[in-house]
Design a protein around this motif. Structure first.
Motif, PDB file in Angstrom:
ATOM      1  N   GLY A  30       0.804  -1.206   0.000  1.00 13.33           N
ATOM      2  CA  GLY A  30       0.000   0.000   0.000  1.00 13.33           C
ATOM      3  C   GLY A  30       0.839   1.258   0.000  1.00 13.33           C
ATOM      4  N   CYS A  31       0.167   2.342  -0.382  1.00  6.72           N
ATOM      5  CA  CYS A  31       0.767   3.671  -0.335  1.00  6.72           C
ATOM      6  C   CYS A  31      -0.369   4.682  -0.378  1.00  6.72           C
ATOM      7  CB  CYS A  31       1.729   3.890  -1.505  1.00  6.72           C
ATOM      8  SG  CYS A  31       0.953   4.028  -3.129  1.00  6.72           S
ATOM      9  N   ASP A  32       0.000   5.944  -0.261  1.00 12.52           N
ATOM     10  CA  ASP A  32      -0.945   7.039  -0.438  1.00 12.52           C
ATOM     11  C   ASP A  32      -1.322   7.061  -1.924  1.00 12.52           C
ATOM     12  OD1 ASP A  32      -2.143   9.506  -0.963  1.00 12.52           O
ATOM     13  OD2 ASP A  32      -0.685  10.642   0.222  1.00 12.52           O
ATOM     14  N   PRO A  33      -2.606   6.883  -2.263  1.00 12.60           N
ATOM     15  CA  PRO A  33      -2.980   6.827  -3.675  1.00 12.60           C
ATOM     16  C   PRO A  33      -2.767   8.134  -4.426  1.00 12.60           C
ATOM     17  CG  PRO A  33      -4.929   6.802  -2.287  1.00 12.60           C
ATOM     18  CD  PRO A  33      -3.750   6.700  -1.376  1.00 12.60           C
ATOM     19  N   TYR A  34      -2.599   9.235  -3.712  1.00 12.25           N
ATOM     20  CA  TYR A  34      -2.382  10.532  -4.354  1.00 12.25           C
ATOM     21  C   TYR A  34      -0.896  10.876  -4.493  1.00 12.25           C
ATOM     22  CZ  TYR A  34      -7.367  10.963  -3.859  1.00 12.25           C
ATOM     23  OH  TYR A  34      -8.716  10.740  -3.953  1.00 12.25           O
ATOM     24  N   ASN A  35      -0.022   9.958  -4.053  1.00 12.44           N
ATOM     25  CA  ASN A  35       1.412  10.160  -4.166  1.00 12.44           C
ATOM     26  C   ASN A  35       1.923   9.314  -5.334  1.00 12.44           C
ATOM     27  OD1 ASN A  35       4.266   9.864  -3.882  1.00 12.44           O
ATOM     28  ND2 ASN A  35       4.083  10.563  -1.763  1.00 12.44           N
ATOM     29  N   GLU A  36       2.111   9.961  -6.480  1.00 14.11           N
ATOM     30  CA  GLU A  36       2.484   9.225  -7.689  1.00 14.11           C
ATOM     31  C   GLU A  36       3.829   8.515  -7.541  1.00 14.11           C
ATOM     32  OE1 GLU A  36       2.646   9.820 -12.539  1.00 14.11           O
ATOM     33  OE2 GLU A  36       2.644  11.592 -11.258  1.00 14.11           O
ATOM     34  N   GLN A  37       4.797   9.137  -6.895  1.00 14.07           N
ATOM     35  CA  GLN A  37       6.116   8.513  -6.736  1.00 14.07           C
ATOM     36  C   GLN A  37       6.018   7.227  -5.918  1.00 14.07           C
ATOM     37  OE1 GLN A  37       7.372  10.331  -9.413  1.00 14.07           O
ATOM     38  NE2 GLN A  37       9.115   9.372  -8.422  1.00 14.07           N
ATOM     39  N   ALA A  38       5.239   7.260  -4.835  1.00 13.24           N
ATOM     40  CA  ALA A  38       5.056   6.057  -4.016  1.00 13.24           C
ATOM     41  C   ALA A  38       4.366   4.966  -4.827  1.00 13.24           C
ATOM     42  CB  ALA A  38       4.247   6.394  -2.760  1.00 13.24           C
ATOM     43  N   PHE A  39       3.374   5.375  -5.613  1.00 15.08           N
ATOM     44  CA  PHE A  39       2.660   4.399  -6.433  1.00 15.08           C
ATOM     45  C   PHE A  39       3.583   3.771  -7.476  1.00 15.08           C
ATOM     46  CE2 PHE A  39       0.054   3.141 -10.048  1.00 15.08           C
ATOM     47  CZ  PHE A  39      -0.757   2.212  -9.419  1.00 15.08           C
ATOM     48  N   LEU A  40       4.415   4.581  -8.113  1.00 12.58           N
ATOM     49  CA  LEU A  40       5.352   4.050  -9.109  1.00 12.58           C
ATOM     50  C   LEU A  40       6.359   3.104  -8.461  1.00 12.58           C
ATOM     51  CD1 LEU A  40       5.904   7.228 -11.311  1.00 12.58           C
ATOM     52  CD2 LEU A  40       4.519   5.191 -11.844  1.00 12.58           C
ATOM     53  N   GLU A  41       6.683   3.340  -7.192  1.00 10.34           N
ATOM     54  CA  GLU A  41       7.570   2.429  -6.471  1.00 10.34           C
ATOM     55  C   GLU A  41       6.899   1.060  -6.284  1.00 10.34           C
ATOM     56  OE1 GLU A  41      10.915   0.955  -4.327  1.00 10.34           O
ATOM     57  OE2 GLU A  41      10.601   2.368  -5.959  1.00 10.34           O
ATOM     58  N   ILE A  42       5.594   1.046  -5.986  1.00  5.15           N
ATOM     59  CA  ILE A  42       4.873  -0.230  -5.893  1.00  5.15           C
ATOM     60  C   ILE A  42       4.936  -0.961  -7.230  1.00  5.15           C
ATOM     61  CG2 ILE A  42       2.563  -1.259  -5.739  1.00  5.15           C
ATOM     62  CD1 ILE A  42       1.987   0.573  -3.401  1.00  5.15           C
ATOM     63  N   LEU A  43       4.700  -0.253  -8.317  1.00  2.26           N
ATOM     64  CA  LEU A  43       4.751  -0.887  -9.629  1.00  2.26           C
ATOM     65  C   LEU A  43       6.144  -1.452  -9.914  1.00  2.26           C
ATOM     66  CD1 LEU A  43       2.633   1.482 -11.908  1.00  2.26           C
ATOM     67  CD2 LEU A  43       1.907  -0.554 -10.638  1.00  2.26           C
ATOM     68  N   ARG A  44       7.167  -0.726  -9.520  1.00  2.00           N
ATOM     69  CA  ARG A  44       8.537  -1.214  -9.713  1.00  2.00           C
ATOM     70  C   ARG A  44       8.768  -2.488  -8.899  1.00  2.00           C
ATOM     71  NH1 ARG A  44      13.181  -1.799  -7.446  1.00  2.00           N
ATOM     72  NH2 ARG A  44      12.612  -0.816  -5.491  1.00  2.00           N
ATOM     73  N   LEU A  45       8.361  -2.462  -7.639  1.00  2.00           N
ATOM     74  CA  LEU A  45       8.544  -3.627  -6.769  1.00  2.00           C
ATOM     75  C   LEU A  45       7.808  -4.850  -7.306  1.00  2.00           C
ATOM     76  CD1 LEU A  45       8.112  -1.847  -3.332  1.00  2.00           C
ATOM     77  CD2 LEU A  45      10.200  -3.002  -4.113  1.00  2.00           C
ATOM     78  N   LYS A  46       6.600  -4.623  -7.805  1.00  2.00           N
ATOM     79  CA  LYS A  46       5.781  -5.731  -8.311  1.00  2.00           C
ATOM     80  C   LYS A  46       6.108  -6.107  -9.758  1.00  2.00           C
ATOM     81  CE  LYS A  46       1.414  -6.199  -7.585  1.00  2.00           C
ATOM     82  NZ  LYS A  46       1.159  -7.474  -6.921  1.00  2.00           N
ATOM     83  N   GLN A  47       6.843  -5.224 -10.445  1.00  2.00           N
ATOM     84  CA  GLN A  47       7.091  -5.411 -11.882  1.00  2.00           C
ATOM     85  C   GLN A  47       5.746  -5.510 -12.606  1.00  2.00           C
ATOM     86  OE1 GLN A  47       9.540  -8.927 -11.826  1.00  2.00           O
ATOM     87  NE2 GLN A  47      10.845  -8.025 -10.274  1.00  2.00           N
ATOM     88  N   ARG A  48       4.867  -4.582 -12.265  1.00  2.00           N
ATOM     89  CA  ARG A  48       3.496  -4.588 -12.757  1.00  2.00           C
ATOM     90  C   ARG A  48       3.271  -3.391 -13.680  1.00  2.00           C
ATOM     91  NH1 ARG A  48      -1.800  -6.055 -10.113  1.00  2.00           N
ATOM     92  NH2 ARG A  48      -3.330  -4.611 -10.919  1.00  2.00           N
ATOM     93  N   PRO A  49       2.591  -3.594 -14.797  1.00  2.00           N
ATOM     94  CA  PRO A  49       2.324  -2.467 -15.697  1.00  2.00           C
ATOM     95  C   PRO A  49       1.280  -1.520 -15.100  1.00  2.00           C
ATOM     96  CG  PRO A  49       1.276  -4.455 -16.533  1.00  2.00           C
ATOM     97  CD  PRO A  49       2.087  -4.865 -15.339  1.00  2.00           C
ATOM     98  N   ILE A  50       1.450  -0.254 -15.362  1.00  2.00           N
ATOM     99  CA  ILE A  50       0.541   0.770 -14.833  1.00  2.00           C
ATOM    100  C   ILE A  50      -0.865   0.624 -15.406  1.00  2.00           C
ATOM    101  CG2 ILE A  50       1.049   2.555 -16.558  1.00  2.00           C
ATOM    102  CD1 ILE A  50       1.112   4.551 -14.121  1.00  2.00           C
ATOM    103  N   GLU A  51      -0.995   0.021 -16.584  1.00  2.00           N
ATOM    104  CA  GLU A  51      -2.290  -0.087 -17.263  1.00  2.00           C
ATOM    105  C   GLU A  51      -3.309  -0.921 -16.490  1.00  2.00           C
ATOM    106  OE1 GLU A  51       0.932   0.880 -19.851  1.00  2.00           O
ATOM    107  OE2 GLU A  51       0.678  -0.990 -18.768  1.00  2.00           O
ATOM    108  N   LYS A  52      -2.857  -1.803 -15.594  1.00  2.00           N
ATOM    109  CA  LYS A  52      -3.774  -2.726 -14.923  1.00  2.00           C
ATOM    110  C   LYS A  52      -4.643  -2.067 -13.859  1.00  2.00           C
ATOM    111  CE  LYS A  52      -2.637  -7.120 -14.527  1.00  2.00           C
ATOM    112  NZ  LYS A  52      -1.953  -8.340 -14.097  1.00  2.00           N
ATOM    113  N   GLY A  53      -4.149  -1.010 -13.229  1.00  2.00           N
ATOM    114  CA  GLY A  53      -4.904  -0.396 -12.136  1.00  2.00           C
ATOM    115  C   GLY A  53      -4.758  -1.207 -10.854  1.00  2.00           C
ATOM    116  N   VAL A  54      -5.189  -0.627  -9.741  1.00  2.00           N
ATOM    117  CA  VAL A  54      -5.100  -1.288  -8.436  1.00  2.00           C
ATOM    118  C   VAL A  54      -6.379  -1.052  -7.638  1.00  2.00           C
ATOM    119  CG1 VAL A  54      -2.568  -1.157  -8.272  1.00  2.00           C
ATOM    120  CG2 VAL A  54      -3.981   0.701  -7.349  1.00  2.00           C
TER     121      VAL A  54
END
Length: 189
Positions: A30-54
């Motif tokens: 999890g992260c603050d959904p309004y913090n784009e940098q934190a969100f991009l870090e989750i995507l990096r950790l998961k190796q998940r494409p941004i297109e999928k949504g959360v």
């Protein structure tokens, strides 16, 4: 950092950090959904494409009330009932809701709707309340691997790359089902 303090975990989220935490069935990131940098870090950790949504996870209906406005009253009541009348061992329900302008595009991915779940898991409720809003909730695993079901498994995946709120999983055996609130289509059975 590994903590059992909800206040400390919420502080990590407010500082723009990523947090692993137990949910109803699996560990989540999890992260603050309004913090784009934190969100991009989750995507990096998961190796998940941004297109999928959360999924967004909330402590109560009041935290997501603005997302229920586009539903008919009958559908709104059905959505709320699945969130508030769930037994502890029953599988949780995530609903796809009209996102409007309230939700950042990176949360929705390539979708016009946003996935939302109000939880009854006591630790998650306390975390969202301490954070004072909903948080990102996506399974704690790199893409293609099994979601973590313990602190040890989450730590094997991510080591010291994030923070951990230690606690017990809920009693559900499966991740939440996902249903489109407007169409009734079952996205994840």
């Amino acid at each position: 950092m590994i903590t059992t303090s909800v206040a400390e975990a919420a502080s990590c989220l407010k500082k723009g950090q990523v947090l692993a935490y137990p949910t109803e069935a699996v560990w989540g990131l999890g992260c603050d959904p309004y913090n784009e940098q934190a969100f991009l870090e989750i995507l990096r950790l998961k190796q998940r494409p941004i297109e999928k949504g959360v999924i967004l996870l909330a402590a109560n209906v009041a935290q997501v009330e603005h997302l229920l406005q586009g539903l008919t009253e009958d559908m709104r009541q059905q959505v709320i009932a699945t969130w508030t009348n769930r037994k502890p061992n029953e599988r949780a329900t995530t609903w796809l809701l009209p996102a409007g302008d309230h939700i950042p595009t990176w949360i929705k991915g390539n979708h016009p709707k946003v996935a939302v779940r109000v939880t009854t898991h006591s630790l998650c409720v306390a975390l969202c309340q301490a954070f004072n809003g909903f948080i990102v909730s996506t399974s704690a695993n790199p893409a293609g691997l099994t979601p973590a079901r313990s602190l040890q498994e989450a730590n094997q995946y991510f080591s010291n790359e994030l923070n951990y709120l230690n606690g017990d999983l809920g009693l559900s055996k499966e991740p939440s089902k996902i249903i489109d609130a407007e169409t009734g289509e079952i996205i994840r059975a």
